[in-house]
Design a protein around this motif. Structure first.
Motif, PDB file in Angstrom:
ATOM      1  N   GLY A  52     -19.060  -4.922   7.639  1.00 32.80           N
ATOM      2  CA  GLY A  52     -19.208  -3.515   8.488  1.00 32.80           C
ATOM      3  C   GLY A  52     -18.032  -3.012   8.926  1.00 32.80           C
ATOM      4  O   GLY A  52     -17.763  -1.757   8.925  1.00 32.80           O
ATOM      5  N   ALA A  53     -16.964  -3.866   9.251  1.00 30.79           N
ATOM      6  CA  ALA A  53     -15.773  -3.204   9.647  1.00 30.79           C
ATOM      7  C   ALA A  53     -14.991  -2.572   8.588  1.00 30.79           C
ATOM      8  O   ALA A  53     -15.067  -2.832   7.655  1.00 30.79           O
ATOM      9  CB  ALA A  53     -15.118  -4.275  10.398  1.00 30.79           C
ATOM     10  N   PRO A  54     -14.428  -1.450   9.178  1.00 25.88           N
ATOM     11  CA  PRO A  54     -13.275  -0.635   8.322  1.00 25.88           C
ATOM     12  C   PRO A  54     -12.069  -1.625   7.838  1.00 25.88           C
ATOM     13  O   PRO A  54     -11.869  -2.344   8.599  1.00 25.88           O
ATOM     14  CB  PRO A  54     -13.028   0.555   8.889  1.00 25.88           C
ATOM     15  N   ALA A  55     -11.714  -1.369   6.476  1.00 23.33           N
ATOM     16  CA  ALA A  55     -10.493  -2.153   6.223  1.00 23.33           C
ATOM     17  C   ALA A  55      -9.525  -2.242   7.078  1.00 23.33           C
ATOM     18  O   ALA A  55      -9.079  -0.990   7.591  1.00 23.33           O
ATOM     19  CB  ALA A  55     -10.297  -2.069   4.803  1.00 23.33           C
ATOM     20  N   ALA A  56      -8.699  -3.026   7.516  1.00 22.94           N
ATOM     21  CA  ALA A  56      -7.510  -2.989   8.190  1.00 22.94           C
ATOM     22  C   ALA A  56      -6.323  -2.299   7.488  1.00 22.94           C
ATOM     23  O   ALA A  56      -6.347  -2.676   6.302  1.00 22.94           O
ATOM     24  CB  ALA A  56      -7.010  -4.667   8.662  1.00 22.94           C
ATOM     25  N   PRO A  57      -5.774  -1.455   8.185  1.00 24.77           N
ATOM     26  CA  PRO A  57      -4.639  -0.766   7.419  1.00 24.77           C
ATOM     27  C   PRO A  57      -3.735  -1.842   6.615  1.00 24.77           C
ATOM     28  O   PRO A  57      -3.386  -2.620   7.608  1.00 24.77           O
ATOM     29  CB  PRO A  57      -4.120   0.190   8.334  1.00 24.77           C
ATOM     30  N   GLN A  58      -3.492  -1.579   5.539  1.00 25.94           N
ATOM     31  CA  GLN A  58      -2.417  -2.483   4.749  1.00 25.94           C
ATOM     32  C   GLN A  58      -1.032  -1.980   5.260  1.00 25.94           C
ATOM     33  O   GLN A  58      -0.713  -0.853   5.156  1.00 25.94           O
ATOM     34  CB  GLN A  58      -2.622  -2.273   3.434  1.00 25.94           C
ATOM     35  N   ILE A  59      -0.226  -3.135   5.516  1.00 23.14           N
ATOM     36  CA  ILE A  59       1.171  -2.681   5.797  1.00 23.14           C
ATOM     37  C   ILE A  59       2.119  -3.029   4.337  1.00 23.14           C
ATOM     38  O   ILE A  59       2.040  -4.223   4.058  1.00 23.14           O
ATOM     39  CB  ILE A  59       1.962  -3.250   7.139  1.00 23.14           C
ATOM     40  N   VAL A  60       2.694  -2.068   4.128  1.00 23.35           N
ATOM     41  CA  VAL A  60       3.589  -2.475   2.768  1.00 23.35           C
ATOM     42  C   VAL A  60       5.022  -2.724   3.340  1.00 23.35           C
ATOM     43  O   VAL A  60       5.494  -1.681   3.916  1.00 23.35           O
ATOM     44  CB  VAL A  60       3.585  -1.208   1.827  1.00 23.35           C
ATOM     45  N   GLU A  61       5.450  -3.746   2.904  1.00 25.73           N
ATOM     46  CA  GLU A  61       6.906  -4.254   3.134  1.00 25.73           C
ATOM     47  C   GLU A  61       8.023  -3.424   2.298  1.00 25.73           C
ATOM     48  O   GLU A  61       8.412  -4.229   1.309  1.00 25.73           O
ATOM     49  CB  GLU A  61       6.849  -5.676   3.279  1.00 25.73           C
ATOM     50  N   LEU A  62       7.985  -2.306   2.453  1.00 23.04           N
ATOM     51  CA  LEU A  62       8.669  -1.649   1.431  1.00 23.04           C
ATOM     52  C   LEU A  62      10.125  -1.954   1.473  1.00 23.04           C
ATOM     53  O   LEU A  62      10.703  -2.163   0.344  1.00 23.04           O
ATOM     54  CB  LEU A  62       8.592  -0.077   1.568  1.00 23.04           C
ATOM     55  N   GLY A  63      10.642  -2.106   2.598  1.00 17.30           N
ATOM     56  CA  GLY A  63      12.317  -2.677   2.475  1.00 17.30           C
ATOM     57  C   GLY A  63      12.481  -4.035   1.695  1.00 17.30           C
ATOM     58  O   GLY A  63      13.304  -3.867   1.075  1.00 17.30           O
TER      59      GLY A  63
END
Ligand code: HEC
Length: 183
Positions: A52-63
């Motif tokens: 039911g919970a919205p997906a946690a925002p994905q953090i992209v380790e772009l560095g």
């Protein structure tokens, strides 16, 4: 005014009141379907939080991804862009502008290309790696009204490779950001 008229007036006021009340009930009935939805949702959350919970925002380790990104792979992926863009120095614009030296340049960087108003209005902004990430990841999502009709590259590793390639494709490649995280 006689008693009968007063009675009529009183009756009229009463009728008006009843109509208002009924209208109130009717509108409540009409809006009722909203309530079960809300209730159903909170029940789902208590029973199955993950679903039911919205997906946690994905953090992209772009560095980190940039540190190991392959320019050659990026060049290969950038073939997707070649329908609309040229990359070589001094090459002509196509459906989109030539992209030589894009990293570190301004938005709408080519004076001889007709940009959308949305892109033109951002001319003061620099195309740093973060801005390019968001735009190439989701052109319409990053700059509403852009005329770049491209779905976007979703895979973070592919994004890093393309950005490393774009950066290399310049008279003066920039130092790539090491700690950049994209939310
Ligand atoms: C279907 C054609 C098309 C494709 C495919 C496409 N672009 Fe574009 N691109 C455009 C157009 C048109 C613009 C101008 C956008 C505007 O004016 O709003 C643009 C603008 C840009 C800009 C901004 C340039 C500037 O001068 O500010 C960048 C950066 C860019 N594209 C990168 C890419 C990359 C990287 C790819 C491939 C992964 C790609 N584009 C794929 C059509 C395309």
């Amino acid at each position: 005014m006689n008693g009968l008229e007063l009675n009529k007036i009183a009756a009229a006021i009463l009728v008006a009141g009843i109509i208002a009340m009924v209208a109130g009930i009717v509108s409540e009935v009409l809006y009722e379907p909203e309530h079960p939805k809300t209730r159903g949702f909170s029940v789902a959350v208590t029973e199955a939080p993950a679903a039911g919970a919205p997906a946690a925002p994905q953090i992209v380790e772009l560095g980190l991804l940039l540190a190991s990104a392959s320019i050659d792979k990026g060049k290969d992926i950038a073939k997707k862009c070649a329908t609309c863009h040229t990359f070589g120095k001094g090459e002509a614009n196509k459906i989109g502008p030539n992209l030589y030296g894009i990293v570190g340049s301004s938005h709408a960087h080519k004076a001889d290309f007709t940009y959308s108003d949305a892109m033109k209005s951002l001319h003061e902004k620099t195309w740093d790696i973060e801005a390019l990430y968001h735009f190439i990841n989701s052109p319409q999502g990053a700059i509403k009204g852009t005329k770049m009709a491209f779905a976007g590259i979703k895979n973070p590793e592919e994004m890093a490779a393309v950005l490393a390639y774009l950066n290399s494709n310049s008279d003066s490649p920039k130092a790539l950001p090491k700690d950049l995280k994209i939310k």
